[in-house]
Design an enzyme around this catalytic site. Structure first.
Site, mmCIF file in Angstrom:
data_model
loop_
_atom_site.group_PDB
_atom_site.id
_atom_site.type_symbol
_atom_site.label_atom_id
_atom_site.label_comp_id
_atom_site.label_asym_id
_atom_site.label_seq_id
_atom_site.Cartn_x
_atom_site.Cartn_y
_atom_site.Cartn_z
ATOM 1 N N HIS A 32 11.289 -9.716 4.874
ATOM 2 C CA HIS A 32 10.906 -8.577 4.042
ATOM 3 C C HIS A 32 11.437 -7.277 4.632
ATOM 4 C CE1 HIS A 32 8.054 -11.819 3.233
ATOM 5 N NE2 HIS A 32 7.806 -11.268 2.075
ATOM 6 N N HIS A 262 11.679 -5.852 -1.646
ATOM 7 C CA HIS A 262 10.445 -6.213 -0.936
ATOM 8 C C HIS A 262 10.624 -7.428 -0.031
ATOM 9 C CE1 HIS A 262 6.263 -7.483 -0.276
ATOM 10 N NE2 HIS A 262 6.650 -8.677 -0.662
ATOM 11 N N HIS A 470 -26.295 -22.420 -4.170
ATOM 12 C CA HIS A 470 -26.597 -22.095 -2.776
ATOM 13 C C HIS A 470 -26.604 -23.329 -1.874
ATOM 14 C CE1 HIS A 470 -27.535 -18.317 -4.591
ATOM 15 N NE2 HIS A 470 -28.068 -17.799 -3.512
#
Lengths: 659, 659
Positions: A32, A262, A470
């Site tokens: 990059h 990029h 949960h």
């Protein structure tokens, strides 16, 4: 130094970063270049004028921490570290960018190279980890005045600020008033898909201000503006965000400003054009001596600061305490733990392992002054705050307990930062089901090999009425899947104490404790050796065996009850408690085989079977879960899902008959 | 209606909610009275004046969506649904709150009871899912004007707004201008650990405003203010946040305003005091007829709106198209896919499965107008945007592609919301390593049993230089661990097409596609039957077998090459392609045994072995990963980690010899 000369120097220093980045990416044909080239000017000014580090003493405790949160721009960091003269970052490493065995991995990897303070790449982790570092700095400063007094600098991109974890991190930093934290945002208005206007309209300055940050902006290619902004950031008591308006790939005349720059090499033609555009004549991987000299001045400044600090340390009244914190030596825990475990054997308390954990923490935190407790707003449920722990606040950093808020992910990353900083051993709690919320940070701790301690309570359907959202079912398997993470699910107060001993002794990887909501009897009859550290051991030994029952945590009690019932029918059942699969897998194969024996085996765990082939053969049995739980009182759930001594005994008889 | 009478009614309506919540929690001796009592007034005004739903037609497509993001306050929703007269929410259900088999689970569970639009409880999921619903409403309105035109209402607590996912959600909603979304924030300044000032200083109003929201506040116990605020919210074109300043547990004279009232029964004494304080004389689980009558007016209003809508539908030119969208019938895909697969067999393209996915999507999206594509800012890498897809924007919702931004978690939750809304089939992409970022939302899709499609590319060390932060190793195991999630890792373009057929046919659970970055040859020789749907099948059949090689995805090619090499040595190797463990596990045991055979087996997957005991016995072999990857070009990594045809062939010979 004359300001104009300084700025001219910084332009060359920045162009050296650009050249190394574009040439290394080109050589690797991967990487990059856009971010390093875009943030080169900011980086040059930041290091030239502000950063205090000594490349010759990369572990100097009071160094500034520099975190490249936008980790894909790794060549920026490698280029900086090369130019600063880190001894392990010679040009050979820069040339070997992204190649097998090099220190210059695709994303910065903690432990691979000096001056890489944290592994980054998964977006948002760097900024959230840096919050932990900046907090550790304040806590260290409160305990060791004059010895801890440094800055934490972060370079973050749009990706870091779009990730949810950034919200948790900036809220925490603002709330705790971490004024030594400065985030330099690479405001280039480009993401991979295109302009940021494709996906976001957030006014980042307003957003950070809403969380109590000092915010300011600068032209990221104007050294004077950059310097003024950082100076102002340092003068403000709040954490600071500096929006650095930059051009991605700055210097590449035909590609800068676009999203193509990029994450792909510029190509030979554009590289040539960039050299011409920048007036950079040096060939690839060659840096003019004058540029090296400019960067060397930063190292020299750091070396002087480090030597001054060492002089202060030598005469500090806190010298010994500071050294002990740095060593984070768990040795003082041993005698206290031995006494505590002896008392447990005498008292035989029937308590939830989360309660047993609180009891053990009373011992741990008294013996080891470098622990930092906390919870993601479940203190009274996780039982992570032992007696006498004072909370850390923006007005008083001398406490040892953190109210992390409802921010599991931010907590986990901040804990990683606290560990990495070097003076503390943090642990933090949430419900096991919400391990999913902090999983990216848990993985990063495992990848980095740092001993963050995660305390996960309410570990099964045993939590009862809160229901399947949960109730962990797959979480044990999914956490055991993470390489280099040690998962420990103790069955009683003795094993819980041993688990904490293991957690405090860990040096090269995270530990995750899995604790029950419901009460469990004390099952152990002796505690001279830390048997939990073996991973699995014989808890009930009938001598010859007809069947071997293997269980973890709250299901060990069920195995013991089943074994007694079987004994009444003349069947000899061994019971193996298996609190840690990873520790067991590390035992010699012969020891493992001897423990498991040849009789039919039954695994018992209120979770899915995945991963149990460590203990079970295809013909063996398993009593556990195969899908999500339900909402009802816990004892009913255990009956409903058939995780009972009766089920185990009945299955044992079937297996013995078939054998 | 006279305003004073209305307000008096609403007080009674609210007190009915309070009474049911406190009494049900008390009866269950478990649950959360604080939120329902605190938000009772807001809820009464919201429903009384604004919400349009018809309890007698709970799936009416154009109903308002009400999302209780603060899912622990489930009794608020159950009380509302009881009072509104949902036929499945009789008082027997309210009495059975949190008991085995009741519809009134601890947290609201989608599919358990009518009027529960989404499972909530894991904090932040509700608000992020609601963003998907509100987006689906706008997309539906763009396609079916006059038939889709409703509101999405959310009640969120401090926990929802502290969670990172909320940032991703509100940024997305603000950017997309989702003006039909109204979030009512229970601003009670209390968390479980204590006051919100323990852990946060964020100015939420400023924060939402920074993301383009309309923000306003009201006294959450003043009906006139609440009504005015919601009216103003509806008038504004932006999404709205209403900060409702409330007292947690409002009505409980001695406990309101404190954190003890959050998650525990009030106790008999305080319940009596509350009845006295509110002037509420009715015994537990009895509601005065006048209160029922007041709530019934809401249902009647909704019924009328629904009937008006049905009349519009009957004469709508979009009637058929709308019905097709509602049905989301994948049947039109079959002929196009058959032709496409035949063409693949003829062309035999060697492409990455992410590329094959893009090709298949060209067929899918052309045949099924209800698909909505997207990516978390990796469009060009995930290859999720097939030809002709236009992006959805705030100015034009008629497109079918979403730039979700760098927000994996928000994307996953929004997709759940789009699925739940009912008119679309969304899919969205990121890298497999970042499945960790969206895991809580993936789990919720599995728990709800809704067919969200997750597209995960760059699925192994085969991604190369980006290194271990980006290389999945444990992700396949950890995703296969989630109950009711179908993971499919195709080996070539034909299997990828079949995987998409499976994804589009799914109705009762999410599907996750795991796709390679690197090119892979076409291995299939026929495509009449969707063999991927079997989970595993014989790809190379040598007749009699000396060894069975079982592989997935990119490693099937390795298995085939190894089999050819073994054939040269006179060894007969069968090759099984195993794209989906879940589909294989669902096959009859006899079919599974017959496929696997009795010869020694080797599993081959560039990931950890956990979960492979579905195929492998202890004496069988495995060629894969045992720890994190590294940064280097992909072919070097495969060699480095020994995942090669040579390794497989060599291990095969060892196993055959030992057999």
């Amino acid at each position: 130094m004359n300001a104009e000369i300084q700025i001219a120097d910084e332009r060359l220093m920045a162009n050296a970063l650009r050249a190394l980045a574009m040439d290394a990416v080109q050589a690797a044909n991967s990487g990059h270049p856009g971010m390093p080239m875009g943030m080169a000017d900011v980086t040059a000014v930041l290091f030239n004028r502000f950063v205090t580090i000594d490349p010759a003493a990369h572990q100097w405790p009071d160094r500034d921490r520099f975190v490249l949160s936008a980790g894909h721009g790794s060549m920026l960091l490698y280029a900086v570290n090369h130019l600063l003269g880190y001894p392990d970052m010679g040009m050979d490493q820069v040339r070997a960018f992204r190649q097998m065995g090099s220190r210059t991995a695709g994303h910065p990897e903690y432990g691979h190279a000096q001056g890489v303070e944290v592994t980054t790449g998964p977006l948002g982790q760097g900024i959230a980890t840096a919050v932990g570092m900046a907090l550790a700095e304040r806590m260290g400063a409160a305990r060791f005045p004059g010895l801890v007094d440094h800055w934490t600098w972060v370079i973050a991109g749009d990706g870091c600020l779009m990730e949810g974890i950034s919200h948790e991190a900036i809220d925490m930093a603002g709330h705790l008033g971490l004024g030594r934290l400065v985030v330099l945002w690479d405001d280039n208005r480009i993401t991979i898909d295109g302009g940021t206007d494709l996906s976001t309209s957030t006014d980042q300055m307003a957003r950070f201000a809403a969380s109590g940050w000092h915010v300011l902006s600068c032209d990221g290619h104007d050294a004077a503006q950059i310097g003024d902004a950082i100076t102002a950031a340092r003068a403000d008591p709040r954490p600071s965000l500096i929006a650095c308006r930059t051009l991605i790939g700055c210097g590449a005349p035909n590609k800068q400003g676009g999203h193509d720059v990029h994450g792909a090499p510029l190509g030979a033609e554009e590289i040539a054009a960039t050299r011409a555009h920048l007036g950079w004549d040096a060939p690839p991987f060659e840096i003019p001596a004058g540029v090296y000299a400019a960067w060397a001045r930063i190292a020299a400044r750091g070396a002087k600061a480090r030597m001054d600090w060492e002089a202060r340390l030598a005469t500090s009244p806190n010298l010994e305490e500071f050294a002990a914190a740095l060593a984070r030596d768990p040795a003082p825990l041993a005698p206290a733990m031995a006494a505590y475990k002896a008392q447990l054997l005498a008292d035989r308390p029937k308590v939830a392992t989360r309660k047993a954990s609180e009891m053990a923490l009373g011992v741990v935190n008294a013996a080891l002054p470098f622990t930092i407790g906390g919870s993601a707003d479940l203190t009274g449920s996780n039982l992570t705050r032992s007696k006498g722990m004072r909370p850390v606040t923006r007005d008083d950093y001398s406490g040892s307990y953190l109210h992390y808020g409802i921010r599991e992910h931010g907590m986990a990353a901040a804990m990683n930062g606290i560990v990495l900083h070097g003076l503390f051993r943090p642990y933090g709690g949430t419900f096991l089901a919400f391990a999913d919320y902090c999983r990216p940070a848990i993985r990063l701790a495992a990848l980095m090999g740092v001993p963050t301690v995660f305390v996960m309570t309410h570990d099964s359907i045993g939590l009862g009425e809160d229901g399947p959202t949960h109730q962990p079912v797959e979480h044990l398997a999914s956490l055991r899947a993470i390489p280099n993470l040690t998962v420990i699910r103790p069955c009683d107060a003795v094993e819980t104490a041993e688990a904490w001993e293991m957690a405090m002794a860990a040096t090269d990887g995270p530990v995750l404790l899995v604790l029950s909501r419901q009460n469990l009897p004390l099952l152990r009859s002796e505690a001279a050796e830390n048997l939990t550290a073996r991973g699995a051991y014989l808890l009930r030994d009938p001598g010859a065996r007809d069947v071997t029952l293997i269980a973890t945590g709250s299901e060990v009690e069920i195995a013991m009850t089943a074994a007694e019932a079987l004994a009444d029918e003349g069947i000899d059942a061994a019971v193996i408690s298996a609190p840690s699969f990873e520790a067991f897998a590390a035992q010699p194969a012969a020891a493992r085989a001897a423990l498991l024996g040849s009789a039919p085996r039954i695994g018992i765990e209120a979770a899915i079977r995945q991963g149990w082939d460590l203990f079970l053969r295809p013909e063996d049995g398993f009593v556990g879960m195969s899908g999500f739980g339900a909402s009802a009182p816990a004892p009913e759930l255990y009956r409903h899902f058939g995780i009972t001594p009766d089920s185990v005994a009945s299955l044992a008889k079937t297996l013995i008959k078939a054998n």
